[in-house]
Enzyme design. Structure first.
Site, PDB file in Angstrom:
ATOM      1  N   CYS A 173      12.606  42.488  -3.202  1.00  0.00           N
ATOM      2  CA  CYS A 173      13.486  41.749  -4.107  1.00  0.00           C
ATOM      3  C   CYS A 173      13.236  42.126  -5.567  1.00  0.00           C
ATOM      4  O   CYS A 173      12.125  42.513  -5.943  1.00  0.00           O
ATOM      5  CB  CYS A 173      13.264  40.253  -3.905  1.00  0.00           C
ATOM      6  SG  CYS A 173      14.302  39.188  -4.927  1.00  0.00           S
ATOM      7  N   SER A 201      12.892  40.193  -8.007  1.00  0.00           N
ATOM      8  CA  SER A 201      11.882  39.338  -8.633  1.00  0.00           C
ATOM      9  C   SER A 201      10.496  39.957  -8.522  1.00  0.00           C
ATOM     10  O   SER A 201       9.687  39.868  -9.454  1.00  0.00           O
ATOM     11  CB  SER A 201      11.894  37.947  -7.984  1.00  0.00           C
ATOM     12  OG  SER A 201      13.116  37.283  -8.215  1.00  0.00           O
ATOM     13  N   HIS A 222      10.223  42.619 -11.182  1.00  0.00           N
ATOM     14  CA  HIS A 222       9.930  42.087 -12.513  1.00  0.00           C
ATOM     15  C   HIS A 222       8.414  42.018 -12.741  1.00  0.00           C
ATOM     16  O   HIS A 222       7.927  42.297 -13.845  1.00  0.00           O
ATOM     17  CB  HIS A 222      10.526  40.689 -12.672  1.00  0.00           C
ATOM     18  CG  HIS A 222      11.979  40.670 -13.051  1.00  0.00           C
ATOM     19  ND1 HIS A 222      12.459  41.288 -14.184  1.00  0.00           N
ATOM     20  CD2 HIS A 222      13.051  40.093 -12.456  1.00  0.00           C
ATOM     21  CE1 HIS A 222      13.766  41.097 -14.270  1.00  0.00           C
ATOM     22  NE2 HIS A 222      14.152  40.380 -13.228  1.00  0.00           N
ATOM     23  N   HIS A 231       8.085  37.561  -1.374  1.00  0.00           N
ATOM     24  CA  HIS A 231       8.370  36.132  -1.274  1.00  0.00           C
ATOM     25  C   HIS A 231       9.562  35.836  -0.369  1.00  0.00           C
ATOM     26  O   HIS A 231       9.940  34.698  -0.192  1.00  0.00           O
ATOM     27  CB  HIS A 231       8.663  35.561  -2.670  1.00  0.00           C
ATOM     28  CG  HIS A 231       9.876  36.161  -3.315  1.00  0.00           C
ATOM     29  ND1 HIS A 231       9.863  37.416  -3.875  1.00  0.00           N
ATOM     30  CD2 HIS A 231      11.136  35.696  -3.455  1.00  0.00           C
ATOM     31  CE1 HIS A 231      11.061  37.693  -4.346  1.00  0.00           C
ATOM     32  NE2 HIS A 231      11.855  36.681  -4.092  1.00  0.00           N
ATOM     33  N   CYS A 267      15.757  34.182   0.469  1.00  0.00           N
ATOM     34  CA  CYS A 267      15.888  34.353  -0.984  1.00  0.00           C
ATOM     35  C   CYS A 267      17.268  34.864  -1.362  1.00  0.00           C
ATOM     36  O   CYS A 267      18.117  34.099  -1.773  1.00  0.00           O
ATOM     37  CB  CYS A 267      14.805  35.274  -1.536  1.00  0.00           C
ATOM     38  SG  CYS A 267      14.863  35.408  -3.346  1.00  0.00           S
TER      39      CYS A 267
END
Length: 376
Positions: free
Chosen positions: A45, A47, A50, A66, A172
């Site tokens: 993902c 995220s 990042h 996650h 997610c």
């Protein structure tokens, strides 16, 4: 009682650059109200990117990932609604379950949540390096590992007919996209919608818009291949992003969309969103930008035209309610989620998957774990 396990995990260290190290860690047994899950699939993902690109700060060393699904393998004391062998999707926003926001049906707004700091509800971690130092599961999941320990309320039982790779995305990207449409924007049939960004979350939003009966559904991206993918999941039109985007959207929607979604997390595209909607329309910020960035908007335009800005945190999901709904829609053929997965990789290929993401080459990569980790 379950014992500690030796597990293989993708770990980010302070000196890692943008690389993850696949290494061996110790995972302690589940405590009270916790379950251990054998992970079968974990999404790659934005995220996570990042973090490993230095845009977000988390406790280190961090077990990344996650977005996951798997099988309950062991349960701690006090667990009543899950059993060994259950197929589950993991929720990364692990709300406290007790505050006014949680009991009022808004767990995504919980102000006591500790998973954002990579902590289990008791403020600790079940992960250790081989020399005994604490390691921290990203968003209290650490999905890029063959096993994880999470609170029982973060493991949502799912129909066993849902493939693990699909189920992981519901945790997610798919859940966030679905929730942004259904919970945040509350889209109704016949509304015109535009989605800026046709990556994993953007495609999930488009799929949910199709399910809600929105029309037209306009996908916006800078890559023609992404627009082709968007058409497969329900977009009726595709536009290449650029300075004329607002006028192009207006021409397709008789003056502007009823609702627009930003699914990238770039300040530049977030600032464009209000110009894409008609007076009284809704602009929904779904993508998450790097830390510390400020967004400038035309306040007069927003006030005079009655335009509404909506922040979407985890799609406003109530995981125990929404994950099974999304899974049921998939099984009924109403959500074409198989189209979202562009590649399936092994844990050892995780850095290649992130490199492909940075190049914009894939919609969603999913790490697939063998049922028997010793076979990896």
């Amino acid at each position: 009682m379950a014992e500690s396990l030796t597990v293989r995990s993708a770990v980010y260290h302070a000196d890692s650059g943008d690389r993850l190290a696949v290494e061996t860690l110790t995972l302690d047994p589940p405590g009270h109200g916790e379950v251990r899950i054998a992970v079968r699939a974990a999404g790659v993902c934005g995220s996570d990117r990042h973090v490993i690109d230095g845009e977000w700060n988390v406790p280190l060393p961090a077990v990344m990932g996650h977005e996951a699904a798997g099988v309950v393998e062991a349960i701690g004391q006090g667990v009543r609604e899950l059993a060994v062998g259950d197929h589950v999707i993991i929720a990364w926003h692990q709300a406290c379950q007790r505050c006014a926001e949680c009991t009022g049906g808004k767990p995504w707004a919980c102000m006591r949540v500790k998973s954002n700091d990579s902590q289990l509800p008791d403020g600790t971690t079940r992960w250790r390096t081989l020399d005994g130092a604490a390691a921290w599961p990203y968003l209290a999941v650490g999905a890029m590992s063959d096993h994880v320990v999470v609170p029982d309320f973060a493991a949502i039982k799912v129909d066993e007919r849902v493939p693990f790779d699909i189920a992981s995305l519901i945790g997610c990207s798919v859940g966030t996209g679905y929730g942004a449409v259904v919970n945040n924007a509350k889209v109704v049939a016949g509304e015109a919608a535009v989605v800026v960004g046709a990556g994993g979350v953007g495609l999930s939003i488009i799929s949910a818009l199709r399910l809600a009966g929105a029309h037209p559904i306009i996908a916006v991206d800078v890559t023609p291949e992404k627009l082709t993918e968007a058409a497969r999941v329900g977009a009726t039109h595709g536009l290449i992003g650029g300075p004329n985007l607002a006028s192009e959207v207006a021409a397709l929607t008789a003056g502007g969309a009823d609702v627009a979604f930003e699914a990238i997390g770039r300040i530049q595209t977030m600032a464009q969103l209000p110009a894409l909607i008609r007076p009284g329309g809704r602009a929904v910020f779904v993508g998450l930008p790097p830390e510390g960035q400020t967004l400038e908007l035309d306040a007069l335009q927003l006030a005079y035209d009655g335009k509404i800005i909506i922040g979407s945190n985890y799609g406003g999901l109530v995981p125990a309610r929404d994950f099974p709904r999304v899974a049921a829609a998939y099984l009924a053929g109403e959500l074409p989620l198989d189209e979202l997965i562009s590649s399936r990789v092994s844990l050892d290929e995780v850095n290649d998957a992130f490199d492909a993401m940075r190049r914009g080459e894939r919609t969603r990569s999913v790490i697939v774990f063998p049922a028997d980790p010793s076979a990896d």
